[in-house]
Scaffold this active site. Structure first.
Site, PDB file in Angstrom:
ATOM      1  CB  ALA A 239      -0.923  -0.150   1.017  1.00  0.00           C
ATOM      2  NE  ARG A 240       0.234   5.602  -1.538  1.00  0.00           N
ATOM      3  CZ  ARG A 240       0.076   5.242  -2.560  1.00  0.00           C
ATOM      4  NH1 ARG A 240       0.200   3.904  -2.919  1.00  0.00           N
ATOM      5  NH2 ARG A 240      -0.742   5.754  -3.610  1.00  0.00           N
ATOM      6  CG  ASP A 264       5.375  -3.033  -4.812  1.00  0.00           C
ATOM      7  OD1 ASP A 264       6.502  -3.131  -5.584  1.00  0.00           O
ATOM      8  OD2 ASP A 264       4.609  -2.257  -5.416  1.00  0.00           O
ATOM      9  CD  GLU A 269       7.739   4.361  -2.671  1.00  0.00           C
ATOM     10  OE1 GLU A 269       7.122   4.647  -3.731  1.00  0.00           O
ATOM     11  OE2 GLU A 269       7.058   3.714  -1.958  1.00  0.00           O
ATOM     12  CG  HIS A 288       5.259   2.344  -5.620  1.00  0.00           C
ATOM     13  ND1 HIS A 288       5.126   3.365  -4.855  1.00  0.00           N
ATOM     14  CD2 HIS A 288       3.848   1.695  -5.753  1.00  0.00           C
ATOM     15  CE1 HIS A 288       3.822   3.339  -4.247  1.00  0.00           C
ATOM     16  NE2 HIS A 288       3.151   2.479  -5.136  1.00  0.00           N
TER      17      HIS A 288
END
Length: 325
Positions: A239-240, A264, A269, A288
């Site tokens: 997700a985040r 991911d 980030e 991502h």
């Protein structure tokens, strides 16, 4: 200007792309679905300035609020992202424009990658890949995914897609959602209440994070939650990055407080090249890429085409995130 451009296009596709995909392909996908509508691709800033004020529907990453003054026909801005934090939603609402997003189009890919990551840890495939890189034929132990308990945090389109694909694996599922009274596709439904989260985590072999990043969920997987997880647990963040306390996760991975993590998304980030997470063998990292799909424009064009028909019929629009007062 191309032959597709006209004085008064019904739909304008903005020039800025996403995920390296061609906006011309998106415009073509819309033309296939809306043969009776005029779709124009604005390839330059000048064409955007000319075409946006004439359009009924504009679609792209975002729309400059300064372009709204003369956009008398504009009824819909279809954002090509799931998130709309970068879109001037207040200005669009005040101008009488509905805003929709691309929610759901990434769900199949993210769900597949999340399950793939769980299976990698279940069968210790990453250890097999390491031994292959050393030309080393030496057996190693693995686990079974069967009979695992998987907690899916967030039961929106992504969470539901994960649960749907888990159906054939003979596993137990726990869903955590904002409104547990709605029920859901999992064997058990709990809330974001701290007691519920810890109850679910204490019984989980795998936790898949598939919820939005909000004030409620920011840092929801911290030291206390990681300590609640069994030592064999794996955290999958699809997700985040901000959902997880990165320092606490590093500590849990280094001390084998949990078995592993598949990320991911990260916080920060992009992940700096010297970050310790890169060095941890029990942490799988992808940049991502979970939502990437060659069907991106086809799925989004389906939504936009249905919404154009809904505008004509006066019906409710799919994926509406902002509606005029």
């Amino acid at each position: 200007m191309s032959s597709h451009q006209t004085a008064d296009p019904d739909i304008v596709v903005l020039r800025e792309g996403t995920e390296g995909l061609s906006m011309a392909s998106y415009a073509d996908a819309l033309r296939e679905r809306l043969p009776n509508q005029t779709v124009a691709l604005a390839r330059t800033p000048a064409e955007e300035r000319e075409l946006v004020p004439k359009a009924r529907v504009v679609t792209g990453i975002t729309l400059d609020a300064d372009r709204l003054d003369r956009a008398d026909r504009l009824e819909l801005f279809a954002c090509t992202f799931a998130g709309t934090d970068h879109v001037p939603t207040d200005a669009l609402r005040d101008h009488g424009v509905t805003v929709t997003n691309a929610g759901g189009i990434h769900a199949p890919g993210i769900a597949e990658q999340s399950i793939a990551n769980m299976l990698v840890f279940a069968r210790n495939l990453h250890e097999g890949w390491r031994r292959k890189s050393n030309s080393e034929w030496r057996h190693f132990q693995s686990h079974e995914f069967t009979d695992s308990t998987i907690t899916v945090v967030g039961l929106g389109s992504i969470g539901e897609a994960v649960v749907q694909r888990l159906a054939g694996f003979d596993v137990e599922t726990i869903g955590i959602r904002y409104t547990p009274e709605k029920g859901g596709p999992t064997d058990e439904i709990l809330s974001f209440d701290d007691d519920d989260v810890h109850d679910a985590f204490a019984r989980s072999d795998y936790v898949v994070l598939a919820c939005p990043l909000t004030d409620l969920t920011r840092g929801m997987v911290g030291g206390a939650e990681l300590a609640t997880l069994p030592p064999n647990a794996v955290v999958v963040n699809a997700a985040r990055g901000g959902l997880v306390d990165t320092d606490a996760l590093v500590s849990a991975l280094q001390t084998e407080g949990i078995r592993g993590a598949a990320l991911d998304v990260t916080d920060p980030e992009p992940l700096p090249s010297d970050h310790v997470l890169w060095e941890l063998e029990n942490c799988l990292i992808t940049p991502h890429t979970g939502g990437h799909t060659p069907k991106h424009w086809d799925r989004l064009a389906d939504i936009v085409a249905d919404n154009v028909a809904a505008l004509d019929a006066g019906d409710e629009l799919e994926n509406a995130v902002v509606t005029p007062e």
